[in-house]
Design a protein around this motif. Structure first.
Motif, mmCIF file in Angstrom:
data_model
loop_
_atom_site.group_PDB
_atom_site.id
_atom_site.type_symbol
_atom_site.label_atom_id
_atom_site.label_comp_id
_atom_site.label_asym_id
_atom_site.label_seq_id
_atom_site.Cartn_x
_atom_site.Cartn_y
_atom_site.Cartn_z
ATOM 1 N N PHE A 193 -6.296 -4.698 -36.481
ATOM 2 C CA PHE A 193 -6.876 -4.395 -37.789
ATOM 3 C C PHE A 193 -8.391 -4.296 -37.718
ATOM 4 O O PHE A 193 -8.999 -3.455 -38.377
ATOM 5 N N GLY A 194 -9.018 -5.150 -36.919
ATOM 6 C CA GLY A 194 -10.469 -5.094 -36.777
ATOM 7 C C GLY A 194 -10.935 -3.812 -36.118
ATOM 8 O O GLY A 194 -11.909 -3.190 -36.558
ATOM 9 N N VAL A 195 -10.239 -3.386 -35.077
ATOM 10 C CA VAL A 195 -10.601 -2.140 -34.404
ATOM 11 C C VAL A 195 -10.347 -0.948 -35.319
ATOM 12 O O VAL A 195 -11.147 -0.006 -35.364
ATOM 13 N N ALA A 196 -9.262 -0.979 -36.072
ATOM 14 C CA ALA A 196 -8.997 0.101 -37.031
ATOM 15 C C ALA A 196 -10.090 0.143 -38.098
ATOM 16 O O ALA A 196 -10.486 1.221 -38.545
ATOM 17 N N GLY A 197 -10.584 -1.010 -38.497
ATOM 18 C CA GLY A 197 -11.687 -1.052 -39.445
ATOM 19 C C GLY A 197 -12.965 -0.494 -38.861
ATOM 20 O O GLY A 197 -13.756 0.155 -39.558
ATOM 21 N N LEU A 198 -13.193 -0.725 -37.589
ATOM 22 C CA LEU A 198 -14.383 -0.177 -36.934
ATOM 23 C C LEU A 198 -14.293 1.334 -36.758
ATOM 24 O O LEU A 198 -15.319 2.007 -36.648
ATOM 25 N N MET A 199 -13.091 1.859 -36.724
ATOM 26 C CA MET A 199 -12.900 3.300 -36.547
ATOM 27 C C MET A 199 -13.132 4.081 -37.842
ATOM 28 O O MET A 199 -13.011 5.297 -37.838
ATOM 29 N N GLY A 200 -13.417 3.380 -38.919
ATOM 30 C CA GLY A 200 -13.749 4.099 -40.143
ATOM 31 C C GLY A 200 -12.954 3.680 -41.361
ATOM 32 O O GLY A 200 -13.311 4.015 -42.471
ATOM 33 N N ARG A 201 -11.876 2.988 -41.193
ATOM 34 C CA ARG A 201 -11.075 2.551 -42.343
ATOM 35 C C ARG A 201 -11.297 1.060 -42.553
ATOM 36 O O ARG A 201 -10.542 0.227 -42.087
ATOM 37 N N ARG A 202 -12.328 0.744 -43.283
ATOM 38 C CA ARG A 202 -12.734 -0.650 -43.461
ATOM 39 C C ARG A 202 -11.690 -1.473 -44.220
ATOM 40 O O ARG A 202 -11.602 -2.672 -44.025
ATOM 41 N N TRP A 203 -10.913 -0.850 -45.047
ATOM 42 C CA TRP A 203 -9.905 -1.595 -45.804
ATOM 43 C C TRP A 203 -8.822 -2.143 -44.881
ATOM 44 O O TRP A 203 -8.181 -3.133 -45.209
ATOM 45 N N LEU A 204 -8.626 -1.531 -43.716
ATOM 46 C CA LEU A 204 -7.665 -2.065 -42.757
ATOM 47 C C LEU A 204 -8.150 -3.389 -42.171
ATOM 48 O O LEU A 204 -7.336 -4.259 -41.855
ATOM 49 N N ALA A 205 -9.451 -3.542 -42.035
ATOM 50 C CA ALA A 205 -9.988 -4.819 -41.543
ATOM 51 C C ALA A 205 -9.713 -5.931 -42.548
ATOM 52 O O ALA A 205 -9.526 -7.084 -42.170
ATOM 53 N N ARG B 146 -21.707 -1.226 -43.805
ATOM 54 C CA ARG B 146 -21.841 -2.540 -43.191
ATOM 55 C C ARG B 146 -20.670 -2.745 -42.244
ATOM 56 O O ARG B 146 -19.527 -2.824 -42.658
ATOM 57 N N THR B 147 -20.973 -2.810 -40.967
ATOM 58 C CA THR B 147 -19.916 -2.995 -39.977
ATOM 59 C C THR B 147 -19.915 -4.402 -39.395
ATOM 60 O O THR B 147 -19.073 -4.709 -38.566
ATOM 61 N N GLY B 148 -20.823 -5.236 -39.824
ATOM 62 C CA GLY B 148 -20.920 -6.582 -39.261
ATOM 63 C C GLY B 148 -19.663 -7.403 -39.482
ATOM 64 O O GLY B 148 -19.159 -8.045 -38.555
ATOM 65 N N TYR B 149 -19.149 -7.409 -40.705
ATOM 66 C CA TYR B 149 -17.947 -8.193 -40.988
ATOM 67 C C TYR B 149 -16.732 -7.607 -40.290
ATOM 68 O O TYR B 149 -15.868 -8.340 -39.810
ATOM 69 N N THR B 150 -16.671 -6.290 -40.216
ATOM 70 C CA THR B 150 -15.549 -5.645 -39.541
ATOM 71 C C THR B 150 -15.569 -5.953 -38.050
ATOM 72 O O THR B 150 -14.534 -6.241 -37.447
ATOM 73 N N LEU B 151 -16.759 -5.925 -37.465
ATOM 74 C CA LEU B 151 -16.894 -6.302 -36.063
ATOM 75 C C LEU B 151 -16.543 -7.774 -35.862
ATOM 76 O O LEU B 151 -15.896 -8.140 -34.870
ATOM 77 N N ALA B 152 -16.918 -8.613 -36.804
ATOM 78 C CA ALA B 152 -16.589 -10.042 -36.715
ATOM 79 C C ALA B 152 -15.084 -10.265 -36.777
ATOM 80 O O ALA B 152 -14.568 -11.184 -36.123
ATOM 81 N N VAL B 153 -14.366 -9.466 -37.538
ATOM 82 C CA VAL B 153 -12.904 -9.574 -37.586
ATOM 83 C C VAL B 153 -12.316 -9.295 -36.201
ATOM 84 O O VAL B 153 -11.470 -10.040 -35.708
ATOM 85 N N ALA B 154 -12.787 -8.233 -35.559
ATOM 86 C CA ALA B 154 -12.279 -7.888 -34.233
ATOM 87 C C ALA B 154 -12.638 -8.960 -33.203
ATOM 88 O O ALA B 154 -11.796 -9.346 -32.382
ATOM 89 N N VAL B 155 -13.858 -9.483 -33.281
ATOM 90 C CA VAL B 155 -14.291 -10.494 -32.308
ATOM 91 C C VAL B 155 -13.520 -11.794 -32.496
ATOM 92 O O VAL B 155 -13.075 -12.417 -31.517
#
Length: 153
Positions: free
Chosen positions: A73-85, A12-21
C-alpha cells in the motif's frame, strides 16, 4: 497568463514514504526474537535461554503478511495514488491486534521458581517490541496520509 510568483502546490509524500518504510521495518522485525524461555540457577551461577523468532509461529507469519501488505500500500501510494497508502491502516491495525494476541498467549506460560536452585520463566524479547512499535507507527502514518494532501510551497 500565469503568475510565476505564486507558489505551485506540491504533493506531500513524506507520510506516504513513512508508510512504506514502517512496513519494511515491520517485515524485518518478524525476523527478530519475539519471545524466549530463561532458566537461571544461582547455585551454579548461570543460566540458559531459548529464543523464538517472530516467523517461527503463526502470529509472526500473520504479522509478516500484514507488513508486506503495508509495504504494498505504501509503494502504491508513492506511485501516485495516495489514498491507497491510507488503506494501509487496515493491515497495520490487524498487525497490532495480532501482536497483542501473541502477548496474551505467550505470557500464559507458568513460571517455576525454586528459590536459588532454579528459576524458569517466559520472557518477551526486543523483536516483539520493535514489531509493535512499527505496527503502531504504520497505523499512525497511514492515518496521517489522509490529513492534507496538498500544501503550498
Amino acid at each position: 497568463m500565469t503568475d510565476y510568483l505564486t507558489p505551485k502546490p506540491r504533493t506531500r509524500t513524506g507520510y506516504t514514504l513513512a508508510v512504506a518504510v514502517t512496513g519494511v521495518l515491520l517485515v524485518v522485525s518478524t525476523l527478530l526474537p519475539w519471545a524466549g524461555v530463561e532458566a537461571r540457577s544461582d547455585l551454579i551461577g548461570g543460566g540458559l535461554t531459548d529464543d523464538m523468532r517472530g516467523i517461527d509461529g503463526s502470529y509472526g507469519i500473520y504479522t509478516l503478511v500484514a507488513g508486506l501488505a503495508v509495504v504494498a500500500f505504501g509503494v502504491a501510494g508513492l506511485m501516485g495514488r495516495r489514498w491507497l497508502a491510507a488503506l494501509a491502516v487496515l493491515p497495520a491495525a490487524l498487525a497490532v491486534l495480532v501482536l497483542v494476541m501473541f502477548l496474551s498467549d505467550s505470557t500464559g506460560g507458568a513460571s517455576l521458581d525454586f528459590g536459588r536452585l532454579l528459576s524458569i520463566e517466559p520472557v518477551i524479547r526486543f523483536g516483539w517490541y520493535a514489531a509493535l512499535t512499527c505496527a503502531l507507527a504504520a497505523t499512525l502514518t497511514s492515518l496521517l496520509t489522509l490529513l492534507r494532501r496538498r500544501t503550498p510551497s
